[in-house]
Motif scaffolding. Structure first.
Motif, PDB file in Angstrom:
ATOM      1  N   ARG A  24      47.018  43.898  34.022  1.00  0.00           N
ATOM      2  CA  ARG A  24      47.202  44.358  35.410  1.00  0.00           C
ATOM      3  C   ARG A  24      45.952  45.060  35.914  1.00  0.00           C
ATOM      4  O   ARG A  24      45.514  44.832  37.056  1.00  0.00           O
ATOM      5  CB  ARG A  24      48.421  45.284  35.442  1.00  0.00           C
ATOM      6  N   SER A  27      43.140  42.391  36.382  1.00  0.00           N
ATOM      7  CA  SER A  27      43.353  41.525  37.539  1.00  0.00           C
ATOM      8  C   SER A  27      43.134  42.266  38.853  1.00  0.00           C
ATOM      9  O   SER A  27      42.866  41.644  39.874  1.00  0.00           O
ATOM     10  CB  SER A  27      44.764  40.921  37.500  1.00  0.00           C
ATOM     11  N   ARG A  28      43.249  43.581  38.836  1.00  0.00           N
ATOM     12  CA  ARG A  28      42.941  44.360  40.039  1.00  0.00           C
ATOM     13  C   ARG A  28      41.440  44.418  40.300  1.00  0.00           C
ATOM     14  O   ARG A  28      40.996  44.490  41.443  1.00  0.00           O
ATOM     15  CB  ARG A  28      43.479  45.788  39.897  1.00  0.00           C
ATOM     16  N   LEU A  78      48.152  33.771  36.781  1.00  0.00           N
ATOM     17  CA  LEU A  78      47.549  34.969  37.383  1.00  0.00           C
ATOM     18  C   LEU A  78      46.030  34.897  37.325  1.00  0.00           C
ATOM     19  O   LEU A  78      45.344  35.309  38.263  1.00  0.00           O
ATOM     20  CB  LEU A  78      48.050  36.215  36.659  1.00  0.00           C
ATOM     21  N   GLY A  81      44.868  33.199  40.164  1.00  0.00           N
ATOM     22  CA  GLY A  81      45.299  33.757  41.442  1.00  0.00           C
ATOM     23  C   GLY A  81      46.585  33.147  41.959  1.00  0.00           C
ATOM     24  O   GLY A  81      46.826  33.165  43.166  1.00  0.00           O
ATOM     25  N   GLN A  82      47.410  32.620  41.071  1.00  0.00           N
ATOM     26  CA  GLN A  82      48.663  31.984  41.457  1.00  0.00           C
ATOM     27  C   GLN A  82      49.819  32.603  40.680  1.00  0.00           C
ATOM     28  O   GLN A  82      49.639  33.515  39.881  1.00  0.00           O
ATOM     29  CB  GLN A  82      48.597  30.475  41.191  1.00  0.00           C
ATOM     30  N   ASP A  86      51.798  39.876  40.418  1.00  0.00           N
ATOM     31  CA  ASP A  86      50.948  40.517  41.417  1.00  0.00           C
ATOM     32  C   ASP A  86      50.458  41.831  40.829  1.00  0.00           C
ATOM     33  O   ASP A  86      51.277  42.670  40.416  1.00  0.00           O
ATOM     34  CB  ASP A  86      51.744  40.768  42.698  1.00  0.00           C
ATOM     35  N   SER A  88      49.538  44.413  42.102  1.00  0.00           N
ATOM     36  CA  SER A  88      49.996  45.593  42.844  1.00  0.00           C
ATOM     37  C   SER A  88      51.394  46.038  42.421  1.00  0.00           C
ATOM     38  O   SER A  88      51.849  47.112  42.821  1.00  0.00           O
ATOM     39  CB  SER A  88      49.989  45.303  44.345  1.00  0.00           C
ATOM     40  N   LEU A  89      52.082  45.230  41.625  1.00  0.00           N
ATOM     41  CA  LEU A  89      53.418  45.594  41.159  1.00  0.00           C
ATOM     42  C   LEU A  89      53.352  46.813  40.242  1.00  0.00           C
ATOM     43  O   LEU A  89      52.379  46.994  39.502  1.00  0.00           O
ATOM     44  CB  LEU A  89      54.043  44.430  40.391  1.00  0.00           C
ATOM     45  N   PHE A  94      55.894  44.484  36.562  1.00  0.00           N
ATOM     46  CA  PHE A  94      54.884  43.518  36.136  1.00  0.00           C
ATOM     47  C   PHE A  94      55.242  42.958  34.760  1.00  0.00           C
ATOM     48  O   PHE A  94      55.210  41.744  34.537  1.00  0.00           O
ATOM     49  CB  PHE A  94      53.513  44.194  36.103  1.00  0.00           C
ATOM     50  N   GLN A 104      60.994  39.323  41.830  1.00  0.00           N
ATOM     51  CA  GLN A 104      61.231  40.421  42.744  1.00  0.00           C
ATOM     52  C   GLN A 104      62.342  40.046  43.724  1.00  0.00           C
ATOM     53  O   GLN A 104      62.381  38.920  44.225  1.00  0.00           O
ATOM     54  CB  GLN A 104      59.961  40.752  43.540  1.00  0.00           C
TER      55      GLN A 104
END
Length: 347
Positions: A24, A27-28, A78, A81-82, A86, A88-89, A94, A104
């Motif tokens: 996570r 990926s940010r 991920l 980018g698919q 996300d 941001s979760l 996540f 979600q």
């Protein structure tokens, strides 16, 4: 063994949480594509190893499916980018979406419940599975093909219950919706219907964007591209089943699972080719369903089950299943006795 696997569960859960925290964070900070993929490589390498921490077959196989299959493919999406993940979760959401067949909840949909099994259906399936397990005590006197039919029903019922239970727990704790899992596969009209729309739908949900669509695009689209995408998805599924069988047996892959899914991929392509000719004859729906299920079971007897039964892994699965049924029966008896005692004391 149970105590050891409980300790392994805690260790694996901690390792997965740390790994997903890292993914996570990466990926940010990194754009989709090669940079993300390279950053994810340590996690992609570790996840398939974690199920080997378990001694018992069931936790090893179940965690293998969640970690080495669902999570791996979702992380690959991920990286591009698919997919459903996300960065941001919140971390718990996540982790849950990465591992389990959940998503979600859509805030625009009121009282969404997803597609989990109804309580009555779950109870009936659990009772049927317990009945099948009880029949295994007579397995030495059974016809080998009758025993394989029981194994087939066991696989179906166990997968239905395990996936529904895992997703339902996540839904209850975190308020997420369930992804579709099974849709009455015994009513399939053809192999494409069975594998693509009815059987363990969390698998085609990740194989389509990860394998089928990229291969189809590389092949130039059209009928040939669609066929290439289908064949590639079935081949990848076969390779992943070899890994699942390794978790069950701890024996090297035999290639039979890959051959099973390659054969079904070829049959699915042939079905699509035949269906594209609208004037060509088609069997009635009941006949088509019977033929499809017969093909699945016959090829399963030939290629799918031998890698499990040959090393005797089915005996370990049966022993563990019998232990679970006995535990549930004893726990139910204890609970019933406690309730009777409480009611008698009140009266």
């Amino acid at each position: 063994m149970a105590t050891g696997d409980l300790r392994s569960l805690v260790a694996v859960a901690a390792a997965v949480s740390v790994a997903m925290w890292y993914v996570r964070l990466a990926s940010r900070r990194l754009r989709p594509g090669l940079p993300r993929l390279v950053a994810f490589l340590p996690v992609l390498a570790v996840l398939p190893v974690l199920p080997l921490a378990f001694r018992a077959v069931h936790p090893r196989a179940i965690s293998g499916f969640f970690l080495a299959w669902l999570a791996e493919f979702k992380l690959l999406l991920l990286a591009a980018g698919q997919g459903p993940l996300d960065p941001s979760l919140p971390l718990p959401a996540f982790v849950a979406i990465a591992i389990f067949p959940v998503r979600q909840r859509d805030p625009t949909t009121k009282n969404a419940t997803g597609s989990g099994l109804a309580p009555v259906t779950s109870a009936v399936m659990a009772a049927l599975l317990a009945a099948i397990v009880s029949l295994y005590r007579h397995k030495e006197r059974m016809n080998p093909y009758a025993l394989l039919v029981l194994y087939s029903l066991h696989v179906y019922l166990a997968l239905e219950l395990v996936l529904a239970f895992a997703a339902a727990v996540v839904r209850a704790v975190m308020g997420m919706d369930l992804e579709p899992q099974f849709d009455q596969p015994y009513l399939s009209a053809h192999l494409r219907d069975f594998w693509g729309r009815r059987w363990n739908l969390s698998v085609p949900a990740v194989l389509r964007p990860c394998v089928s669509r990229p291969v189809r695009a590389l092949a130039g689209g059209g009928a040939a591209g669609a066929a290439a995408g289908v064949l590639a998805a079935f081949l990848v599924s076969g390779v992943m089943h070899e890994l699942m069988f390794y978790y069950i047996t701890l024996h090297p892959p035999t290639g039979e699972a890959t051959a099973f899914f390659a054969l079904h991929g070829a049959c699915a392509v042939a079905e699509g080719w035949w269906a594209a000719h609208k004037g060509w004859p088609r069997p009635p729906r009941p006949v088509a369903t019977a033929l499809s299920l017969a093909l699945v079971m016959a090829t399963g007897f030939w290629l799918f089950f031998p890698p499990i039964t040959r090393p005797g892994a089915d005996k370990m699965v049966i022993a563990e299943s019998e232990a679970v049924v006995a535990f549930v029966r004893d726990a139910g008896g204890w609970a019933a006795a406690t309730v009777r005692s409480a009611l008698t004391g009140r009266s």
